[in-house]
Design a protein around this motif. Sequence first.
Motif, short mmCIF file in Angstrom:
data_model
loop_
_atom_site.label_atom_id
_atom_site.label_comp_id
_atom_site.label_asym_id
_atom_site.label_seq_id
_atom_site.Cartn_x
_atom_site.Cartn_y
_atom_site.Cartn_z
N THR A 148 48.49 41.09 50.51
CA THR A 148 49.16 40.05 49.72
C THR A 148 48.95 40.33 48.23
OG1 THR A 148 47.30 38.49 49.64
CG2 THR A 148 48.74 38.40 51.58
N VAL A 194 52.24 32.88 49.30
CA VAL A 194 51.10 32.31 50.03
C VAL A 194 50.93 30.82 49.79
CG1 VAL A 194 49.89 34.52 50.07
CG2 VAL A 194 49.39 32.88 48.24
N ASN A 220 43.74 39.69 52.10
CA ASN A 220 44.07 38.49 51.33
C ASN A 220 43.66 38.71 49.88
OD1 ASN A 220 45.23 36.61 53.20
ND2 ASN A 220 43.23 36.39 54.16
N LEU A 243 44.67 31.53 51.03
CA LEU A 243 43.75 32.24 51.93
C LEU A 243 43.75 31.59 53.32
CD1 LEU A 243 41.47 34.52 51.58
CD2 LEU A 243 39.90 32.60 51.34
N THR A 293 47.26 32.16 55.19
CA THR A 293 47.47 33.51 55.70
C THR A 293 46.51 33.83 56.84
OG1 THR A 293 48.12 34.14 53.46
CG2 THR A 293 47.71 35.91 55.01
N THR A 294 45.27 33.41 56.70
CA THR A 294 44.30 33.63 57.77
C THR A 294 44.73 32.95 59.07
OG1 THR A 294 42.44 33.87 56.23
CG2 THR A 294 41.91 33.23 58.49
N ASN A 326 39.00 39.38 52.60
CA ASN A 326 39.23 38.34 51.60
C ASN A 326 38.67 38.77 50.25
OD1 ASN A 326 40.43 36.68 53.49
ND2 ASN A 326 38.54 35.59 53.98
#
Length: 218
Positions: A11, A54, A75, A100, A103-104, A121
């Motif tokens: 990302t 995001v 991320n 974060l 997306t996770t 991350n």
Amino acid sequence: MDFKGQTVLVTGANRGLGRAFAQELVKAGAKVYGGARKVETITDEGVVPVRLDVTDDVSVAAAAKELGDTTIVVNNAGVLVAGDDVDSIKAEFEVNFYGLVRTTDAFAPVLKANGGGAIVNVLSILSFVGRAEWRGYAASKAAGWSFTKSSREALREQGTRVIGVHAGFIDTDLTTGIDAPKITPQDVVAQVLRALENGDDEVLADERTRAVKAALSA
């Protein structure tokens, strides 16, 4: 880890550290999706442009549906507004923390279906310490660190590794004009790739970050 067999989503891949991640992973032989709000800003050879915001639930869900072969998620997307008002801090949290989370959570089932994989991350030395003029950014990264640790436990059973990356100043456009020692984006990426290969849960990318983390126990 043989990156030639991996498919990686990065990302914020259109500049700075994210672009370095995408470039180096292509060199390592991975298939790389470069996520950005404006796909036309992804121009590096070998990187597949993907429209990804995001801060938008629909955009993230669509990307997870489209990129079903993803095995690693980086991320990286982040912002530094550096404002002192609530709206500025909200803007930083929307990308640095809630982005974060989105997306996770969207890609965890994809990674599970593909054997587990990993989530990387990108956090900060400010996960550990505050800075008066960047209090919103620091808070968002501290929240991201907490979420990273909890996600590591939550996703362990499905075989997904969650790696936290902390660094001080990285030599990108975000730190232009800051007179301080800086680490190169390529150095950070190299350390992350080694962590993926070695099974490490955390990357402390520079000497100052390692010293600050070690001092927490004191």
